[in-house]
Motif scaffolding. Sequence first.
Motif, PDB file in Angstrom:
ATOM      1  N   ALA A  56      44.539  30.633  24.725  1.00  0.00           N
ATOM      2  CA  ALA A  56      44.335  32.020  24.293  1.00  0.00           C
ATOM      3  C   ALA A  56      45.282  32.913  25.083  1.00  0.00           C
ATOM      4  O   ALA A  56      45.426  32.753  26.296  1.00  0.00           O
ATOM      5  CB  ALA A  56      42.895  32.459  24.554  1.00  0.00           C
ATOM      6  N   ALA A  57      45.941  33.824  24.356  1.00  0.00           N
ATOM      7  CA  ALA A  57      46.779  34.830  25.026  1.00  0.00           C
ATOM      8  C   ALA A  57      46.498  36.162  24.349  1.00  0.00           C
ATOM      9  O   ALA A  57      46.062  36.195  23.186  1.00  0.00           O
ATOM     10  CB  ALA A  57      48.250  34.463  24.903  1.00  0.00           C
ATOM     11  N   LYS A  62      52.961  35.556  21.534  1.00  0.00           N
ATOM     12  CA  LYS A  62      53.052  34.793  22.791  1.00  0.00           C
ATOM     13  C   LYS A  62      52.151  33.553  22.695  1.00  0.00           C
ATOM     14  O   LYS A  62      52.554  32.450  23.072  1.00  0.00           O
ATOM     15  CB  LYS A  62      52.627  35.677  23.965  1.00  0.00           C
ATOM     16  CG  LYS A  62      52.811  35.009  25.319  1.00  0.00           C
ATOM     17  CD  LYS A  62      52.385  35.924  26.457  1.00  0.00           C
ATOM     18  CE  LYS A  62      52.467  35.233  27.799  1.00  0.00           C
ATOM     19  NZ  LYS A  62      51.757  35.937  28.864  1.00  0.00           N
ATOM     20  N   TYR A  82      40.256  35.605  24.322  1.00  0.00           N
ATOM     21  CA  TYR A  82      39.749  34.827  25.467  1.00  0.00           C
ATOM     22  C   TYR A  82      38.291  34.407  25.203  1.00  0.00           C
ATOM     23  O   TYR A  82      37.912  33.261  25.423  1.00  0.00           O
ATOM     24  CB  TYR A  82      39.798  35.639  26.763  1.00  0.00           C
ATOM     25  CG  TYR A  82      41.174  35.902  27.351  1.00  0.00           C
ATOM     26  CD1 TYR A  82      42.354  35.512  26.720  1.00  0.00           C
ATOM     27  CD2 TYR A  82      41.287  36.547  28.581  1.00  0.00           C
ATOM     28  CE1 TYR A  82      43.593  35.764  27.286  1.00  0.00           C
ATOM     29  CE2 TYR A  82      42.516  36.809  29.156  1.00  0.00           C
ATOM     30  CZ  TYR A  82      43.674  36.422  28.503  1.00  0.00           C
ATOM     31  OH  TYR A  82      44.891  36.676  29.076  1.00  0.00           O
ATOM     32  N   ASN A 100      44.297  36.826  39.950  1.00  0.00           N
ATOM     33  CA  ASN A 100      43.137  36.572  40.817  1.00  0.00           C
ATOM     34  C   ASN A 100      41.946  37.481  40.513  1.00  0.00           C
ATOM     35  O   ASN A 100      40.802  37.048  40.513  1.00  0.00           O
ATOM     36  CB  ASN A 100      43.526  36.765  42.285  1.00  0.00           C
ATOM     37  CG  ASN A 100      44.745  35.942  42.651  1.00  0.00           C
ATOM     38  OD1 ASN A 100      44.994  34.914  42.026  1.00  0.00           O
ATOM     39  ND2 ASN A 100      45.516  36.396  43.636  1.00  0.00           N
ATOM     40  N   LEU A 102      40.864  38.603  37.922  1.00  0.00           N
ATOM     41  CA  LEU A 102      40.128  38.310  36.676  1.00  0.00           C
ATOM     42  C   LEU A 102      39.403  36.964  36.745  1.00  0.00           C
ATOM     43  O   LEU A 102      38.720  36.571  35.802  1.00  0.00           O
ATOM     44  CB  LEU A 102      41.087  38.324  35.474  1.00  0.00           C
ATOM     45  CG  LEU A 102      41.808  39.654  35.222  1.00  0.00           C
ATOM     46  CD1 LEU A 102      42.775  39.537  34.049  1.00  0.00           C
ATOM     47  CD2 LEU A 102      40.789  40.757  34.944  1.00  0.00           C
ATOM     48  N   HIS A 103      39.565  36.260  37.865  1.00  0.00           N
ATOM     49  CA  HIS A 103      38.949  34.933  37.973  1.00  0.00           C
ATOM     50  C   HIS A 103      37.428  35.004  37.860  1.00  0.00           C
ATOM     51  O   HIS A 103      36.804  34.170  37.208  1.00  0.00           O
ATOM     52  CB  HIS A 103      39.310  34.282  39.311  1.00  0.00           C
ATOM     53  CG  HIS A 103      40.734  33.804  39.381  1.00  0.00           C
ATOM     54  ND1 HIS A 103      41.230  33.082  40.445  1.00  0.00           N
ATOM     55  CD2 HIS A 103      41.780  33.949  38.531  1.00  0.00           C
ATOM     56  CE1 HIS A 103      42.511  32.798  40.241  1.00  0.00           C
ATOM     57  NE2 HIS A 103      42.858  33.318  39.085  1.00  0.00           N
ATOM     58  N   LEU A 196      44.794  43.669  40.554  1.00  0.00           N
ATOM     59  CA  LEU A 196      44.633  42.311  40.018  1.00  0.00           C
ATOM     60  C   LEU A 196      44.413  41.276  41.135  1.00  0.00           C
ATOM     61  O   LEU A 196      44.523  40.069  40.916  1.00  0.00           O
ATOM     62  CB  LEU A 196      45.857  41.917  39.178  1.00  0.00           C
ATOM     63  CG  LEU A 196      46.075  42.712  37.880  1.00  0.00           C
ATOM     64  CD1 LEU A 196      47.366  42.280  37.182  1.00  0.00           C
ATOM     65  CD2 LEU A 196      44.889  42.561  36.924  1.00  0.00           C
ATOM     66  N   TYR A 327      48.993  18.155  41.260  1.00  0.00           N
ATOM     67  CA  TYR A 327      48.125  18.590  40.156  1.00  0.00           C
ATOM     68  C   TYR A 327      47.550  17.400  39.392  1.00  0.00           C
ATOM     69  O   TYR A 327      46.435  17.468  38.881  1.00  0.00           O
ATOM     70  CB  TYR A 327      48.922  19.475  39.184  1.00  0.00           C
ATOM     71  CG  TYR A 327      49.643  20.607  39.867  1.00  0.00           C
ATOM     72  CD1 TYR A 327      48.965  21.766  40.246  1.00  0.00           C
ATOM     73  CD2 TYR A 327      51.014  20.525  40.131  1.00  0.00           C
ATOM     74  CE1 TYR A 327      49.630  22.810  40.868  1.00  0.00           C
ATOM     75  CE2 TYR A 327      51.682  21.559  40.748  1.00  0.00           C
ATOM     76  CZ  TYR A 327      50.988  22.701  41.117  1.00  0.00           C
ATOM     77  OH  TYR A 327      51.647  23.726  41.735  1.00  0.00           O
TER      78      TYR A 327
HETATM   79  N1  LIG Z   1      48.141  26.077  41.742  1.00  0.00           N
HETATM   80  C1  LIG Z   1      49.364  26.578  41.854  1.00  0.00           C
HETATM   81  O1  LIG Z   1      50.306  25.906  42.271  1.00  0.00           O
HETATM   82  C2  LIG Z   1      49.605  27.960  41.453  1.00  0.00           C
HETATM   83  C3  LIG Z   1      48.557  28.783  41.160  1.00  0.00           C
HETATM   84  N2  LIG Z   1      48.774  30.035  40.723  1.00  0.00           N
HETATM   85  C4  LIG Z   1      47.617  30.875  40.399  1.00  0.00           C
HETATM   86  O2  LIG Z   1      47.521  30.943  38.984  1.00  0.00           O
HETATM   87  C5  LIG Z   1      47.183  32.245  38.566  1.00  0.00           C
HETATM   88  C6  LIG Z   1      48.235  32.747  37.591  1.00  0.00           C
HETATM   89  O3  LIG Z   1      49.496  32.742  38.168  1.00  0.00           O
HETATM   90  P1  LIG Z   1      50.846  32.686  37.282  1.00  0.00           P
HETATM   91  O4  LIG Z   1      50.751  31.621  36.279  1.00  0.00           O
HETATM   92  O5  LIG Z   1      51.969  32.666  38.221  1.00  0.00           O
HETATM   93  O6  LIG Z   1      50.768  34.096  36.580  1.00  0.00           O
HETATM   94  P2  LIG Z   1      51.247  34.592  35.145  1.00  0.00           P
HETATM   95  O7  LIG Z   1      51.519  36.041  35.303  1.00  0.00           O
HETATM   96  O8  LIG Z   1      52.293  33.720  34.582  1.00  0.00           O
HETATM   97  O9  LIG Z   1      49.960  34.344  34.268  1.00  0.00           O
HETATM   98  C7  LIG Z   1      48.832  35.111  34.337  1.00  0.00           C
HETATM   99  C8  LIG Z   1      48.228  35.170  32.949  1.00  0.00           C
HETATM  100  O10 LIG Z   1      47.155  36.089  33.020  1.00  0.00           O
HETATM  101  C9  LIG Z   1      47.032  36.754  31.802  1.00  0.00           C
HETATM  102  N3  LIG Z   1      46.581  38.129  32.021  1.00  0.00           N
HETATM  103  C10 LIG Z   1      45.426  38.624  31.570  1.00  0.00           C
HETATM  104  N4  LIG Z   1      45.284  39.906  31.933  1.00  0.00           N
HETATM  105  C11 LIG Z   1      46.386  40.218  32.616  1.00  0.00           C
HETATM  106  C12 LIG Z   1      46.821  41.434  33.206  1.00  0.00           C
HETATM  107  N5  LIG Z   1      46.080  42.529  33.205  1.00  0.00           N
HETATM  108  N6  LIG Z   1      48.022  41.418  33.806  1.00  0.00           N
HETATM  109  C13 LIG Z   1      48.771  40.291  33.841  1.00  0.00           C
HETATM  110  N7  LIG Z   1      48.403  39.134  33.292  1.00  0.00           N
HETATM  111  C14 LIG Z   1      47.223  39.094  32.673  1.00  0.00           C
HETATM  112  C15 LIG Z   1      48.339  36.656  31.080  1.00  0.00           C
HETATM  113  O11 LIG Z   1      47.930  36.050  29.910  1.00  0.00           O
HETATM  114  P3  LIG Z   1      48.351  36.395  28.430  1.00  0.00           P
HETATM  115  O12 LIG Z   1      49.133  35.211  28.116  1.00  0.00           O
HETATM  116  O13 LIG Z   1      47.057  36.526  27.745  1.00  0.00           O
HETATM  117  O14 LIG Z   1      49.164  37.656  28.419  1.00  0.00           O
HETATM  118  C16 LIG Z   1      49.190  35.696  31.908  1.00  0.00           C
HETATM  119  O15 LIG Z   1      49.659  34.642  31.118  1.00  0.00           O
HETATM  120  C17 LIG Z   1      46.995  33.042  39.842  1.00  0.00           C
HETATM  121  O16 LIG Z   1      45.636  33.026  40.187  1.00  0.00           O
HETATM  122  C18 LIG Z   1      47.783  32.284  40.894  1.00  0.00           C
HETATM  123  O17 LIG Z   1      47.254  32.425  42.199  1.00  0.00           O
HETATM  124  C19 LIG Z   1      50.041  30.486  40.499  1.00  0.00           C
HETATM  125  C20 LIG Z   1      51.130  29.727  40.784  1.00  0.00           C
HETATM  126  C21 LIG Z   1      50.989  28.423  41.382  1.00  0.00           C
END
Ligand SMILES: NC(=O)C1=CN([C@@H]2O[C@H](COP(=O)(O)OP(=O)(O)OC[C@H]3O[C@@H](n4cnc5c(N)ncnc54)[C@H](OP(=O)(O)O)[C@@H]3O)[C@@H](O)[C@H]2O)C=CC1
Length: 378
Positions: A56-57, A62, A82, A100, A102-103, A196, A327
């Motif tokens: 879901a996005a 996208k 979502y 974070n 929104l977790h 966030l 992972y």
């Molecule tokens: N385990 C690991 O190695 C890693 C973990 N992380 C964690 O993963 C999470 C996401 O990180 P990352 O993938 O880099 O981030 P991204 O910015 O790529 O992804 C975040 C997603 O959140 C959605 N979203 C929903 N609401 C919002 C908003 N208000 N603003 C921005 N995005 C929003 C977006 O989804 P939509 O597609 O719907 O627009 C977007 O795709 C974080 O919690 C981070 O700490 C990150 C990197 C490495």
Amino acid sequence: MLALIERIYKAAINPVKCAKEINALRFGIIGAAQIAPIALIWPARSHPEVVITAVAARDEQKARSYAKKHSIGKVYFGPTGYQQLIDDPDIDVIYIPLPNGLHFEWSSKALLAGKHVLLEKPSTDSAEETQRLFEIAKAKGLVIMEAFHYRFHPSYLRLKEIVNSGEFGKITSVKSELAVPAGFIKKDDIRFNYDLGGGSLMDMGVYPVSAVRNLIGSEPVSVITATHDAHIDPKIDRGVRATLEFPNDITAEVHSDLGIPWRMGIIPRWRHIHITVKLEGGEVSLSNFPGAWIYHTITITPKKGPKRTEKAYTLKGGKGEQWWTTYRYQLEAFVDLVRGRTPHTVMTEEDSINQMKAVEMVYSKLGLPARPLSKYVP
Ligand SMILES: NC(=O)C1=CN([C@@H]2O[C@H](COP(=O)(O)OP(=O)(O)OC[C@H]3O[C@@H](n4cnc5c(N)ncnc54)[C@H](OP(=O)(O)O)[C@@H]3O)[C@@H](O)[C@H]2O)C=CC1
Ligand SMILES: O=C1OC[C@@H](O)[C@H](O)[C@H]1O
């Protein structure tokens, strides 16, 4: 060198596929996030009990292009996308790679809808929220696990084994860093957004904090010193250094940075990514711990005797291939947990809650506000 190329090829360039079991767990991904391919979509290909059913996005285009790129059959989008994914009866597990802040909301909603949750780090913005998530999961008889992937890799487990073996006596101090030069993270990244749940400590800093707590095997009693480099938003820490006090006179230094400024603006700084444990009889360190599946070195430096190095890409007597990523090992453990089997390693409720308590202690010592609590009430 050939083994390195094989690992990268089989994990990330042409991820290894396998046949799926008829009752494989069906995962849905909330958010077309950058991290999802490496953290879940590619590892899922080689897991017989995992299929990625839907994504879901917020934006339709996208969602569709992400689904196409990653061969995901179902898409949800728009303001209710979502929630529609969470309510899909053909989904068993929700993976949450959202910002974070929104977790808490989306993990709560997923659990309340009867879905297991694999939750990106950090679990939430506060210990209180994390505790609440585990309460909901317990009440519903579901699994929620924080995705601290480095913990599951054989290299980290080997570091821990050496430290706990008694070969070098007791731990005296630990240092861990995850800091990268400026240029990797864009200015508008979620990591720099306070609302966030952004900040260096919340993003990269949680790795060193988690590693020192886990290796020492107890919780910090105080933060002795903490300093940060500010971002444009004064509530955001671009870089953090802190010294934590643990029981038995053990101290731990943690350091994270989302973008160390270049020397004189033109020479990039070297990245700092390691865990180093000092013991009475020597020192043991692991380089590149979150990326250990690509390459790493475990360096053992006894006070008496020769220095030695080790590598660990597979578990002794356990499942795994040398090309499995942090992972992929994590996914193996998560599925075992959901299936009621004993995983090789697990991130527990207590661990995730105490982790956020430690993060809160550091922010408090820094004089920075705690990350904002979610307005969502389950
Ligand atoms: N385990 C690991 O190695 C890693 C973990 N992380 C964690 O993963 C999470 C996401 O990180 P990352 O993938 O880099 O981030 P991204 O910015 O790529 O992804 C975040 C997603 O959140 C959605 N979203 C929903 N609401 C919002 C908003 N208000 N603003 C921005 N995005 C929003 C977006 O989804 P939509 O597609 O719907 O627009 C977007 O795709 C974080 O919690 C981070 O700490 C990150 C990197 C490495
Ligand atoms: O979880 C993470 O691991 C690697 C980092 O580069 C990234 O910023 C972070 O979100």
